[in-house]
Scaffold this motif. Sequence first.
Motif, PDB file in Angstrom:
ATOM      1  N   THR A  51     -35.076  13.361 -31.833  1.00  0.00           N
ATOM      2  CA  THR A  51     -33.667  13.273 -32.230  1.00  0.00           C
ATOM      3  C   THR A  51     -32.730  14.194 -31.463  1.00  0.00           C
ATOM      4  O   THR A  51     -31.559  13.868 -31.285  1.00  0.00           O
ATOM      5  CB  THR A  51     -33.524  13.573 -33.731  1.00  0.00           C
ATOM      6  N   VAL A  52     -33.222  15.359 -31.014  1.00  0.00           N
ATOM      7  CA  VAL A  52     -32.349  16.312 -30.321  1.00  0.00           C
ATOM      8  C   VAL A  52     -32.289  15.959 -28.840  1.00  0.00           C
ATOM      9  O   VAL A  52     -33.321  15.861 -28.170  1.00  0.00           O
ATOM     10  CB  VAL A  52     -32.844  17.764 -30.485  1.00  0.00           C
ATOM     11  N   ARG A  53     -31.090  15.764 -28.331  1.00  0.00           N
ATOM     12  CA  ARG A  53     -30.902  15.409 -26.930  1.00  0.00           C
ATOM     13  C   ARG A  53     -29.883  16.359 -26.301  1.00  0.00           C
ATOM     14  O   ARG A  53     -28.781  16.518 -26.809  1.00  0.00           O
ATOM     15  CB  ARG A  53     -30.413  13.963 -26.786  1.00  0.00           C
ATOM     16  N   PHE A  54     -30.275  16.983 -25.193  1.00  0.00           N
ATOM     17  CA  PHE A  54     -29.381  17.876 -24.468  1.00  0.00           C
ATOM     18  C   PHE A  54     -28.739  17.123 -23.298  1.00  0.00           C
ATOM     19  O   PHE A  54     -29.374  16.276 -22.661  1.00  0.00           O
ATOM     20  CB  PHE A  54     -30.137  19.092 -23.928  1.00  0.00           C
ATOM     21  N   GLU A  55     -27.493  17.442 -23.004  1.00  0.00           N
ATOM     22  CA  GLU A  55     -26.800  16.836 -21.882  1.00  0.00           C
ATOM     23  C   GLU A  55     -27.458  17.251 -20.563  1.00  0.00           C
ATOM     24  O   GLU A  55     -27.848  18.397 -20.386  1.00  0.00           O
ATOM     25  CB  GLU A  55     -25.328  17.255 -21.872  1.00  0.00           C
ATOM     26  N   THR A  56     -27.575  16.304 -19.658  1.00  0.00           N
ATOM     27  CA  THR A  56     -28.132  16.610 -18.341  1.00  0.00           C
ATOM     28  C   THR A  56     -27.141  17.457 -17.561  1.00  0.00           C
ATOM     29  O   THR A  56     -25.982  17.071 -17.402  1.00  0.00           O
ATOM     30  CB  THR A  56     -28.430  15.319 -17.569  1.00  0.00           C
TER      31      THR A  56
END
Length: 275
Positions: free
Chosen positions: A77-82
Motif C-alpha cells: 500500500t505504501v508508495r514513494f514518488e520516484t
Amino acid sequence: MGIYVDTQRWRCQACGKTFMEPLPAINTKREMTDRLVVWIGQQSLRRTFASIAEDIGLDEKTVRNIFRDYVNELEKTVRFETPTWMGIDEIHIIKPRCVISNIRSNTIVNLLPNRDKKTVINYLGNLDGRHDVQTVAMDMWVPYRDAVQAVMPDARIVIDKFHVIRAFTNWQPQILAYFDHPVTNAYTESLNSLIRVMNRLGRGYSFEALRAKILFTEGVHNKVRPKFRRREVMADDMAGRMATFTTFQHEAPEAEKNYGVDISTLARLIQEGRL
C-alpha cells in the motif's frame, strides 16, 4: 485482559475437515482481536519485539509474525514518488546494503538487501517513473553505474564530489558531469550514521526488520497533499437575493504524493528515543 468465548466447531461432510465458528472483530489467523493485531503491528515499528511481548503477555515469536504480516501489507500500500534526483549509496548492516534516496526531498526511498548489480537492476527496472529520473548521484561502485546505464540510459550519472579525488581516469565523464548537474549525495551518506544507531538500539535487528522500521514508521513520511483553490460564485441566498459564496476546489485531480522518509524527522525520533 483475556476474553473467553464459547464457539461452535463444525465438520465438513464433504472433506471431513473441521472449522470454528467465525467471530466478529476476531483475527482469523490468531486468537486475538483485529484491533490488538493492528496495534501490535504499529508498535512493532517503534519498539523492540521483546518489550511488546512482555507488555501484552505474548511470545516474542508471535510479535515477530504479526510484524511480518503488517509489513507485507505496508509493502503493498505504501508508495514513494520516484525521485528525479536519485542518490545511491550503501550502508554496512551485517553486509553492504544499497540505500536509495530522493536528493531533492532529502528522503529515504528504499533499502535493498545488497548492492549487487542484479539487485539494483531489478529494483530500478520495476520502478514506476524511472524514465523521469534526470540525475543519479553515486560513488565509484561499478555495479551502480552499470545498473543505471542498463535500465535508465537517459539519466545522467554524477559522481559525488567527495569521491572525485579517487579513480579520476576511469570515471572522468561521470565526474565532470557534476559541473553541469550540481547534485550531491551528501544526504544519502548521512543516513549511514542514523541507520547504525537504529541497528545498535535494536540489539541486532534483522535487515528486514530494520528496513521496515525506517521506511514505514508512522509520521516520518514527507507527503504533499492536493492543493485547493478558492473560487467565488454568485447565487441566490435563502431570501432570494444574489449573494457571493466561496468554494474550494482541487487545482488538479492528483492524489497525495509520498516522497519517502524525511531524514530530519527520522534523526529527531532517534535522538528522542522514540524509534
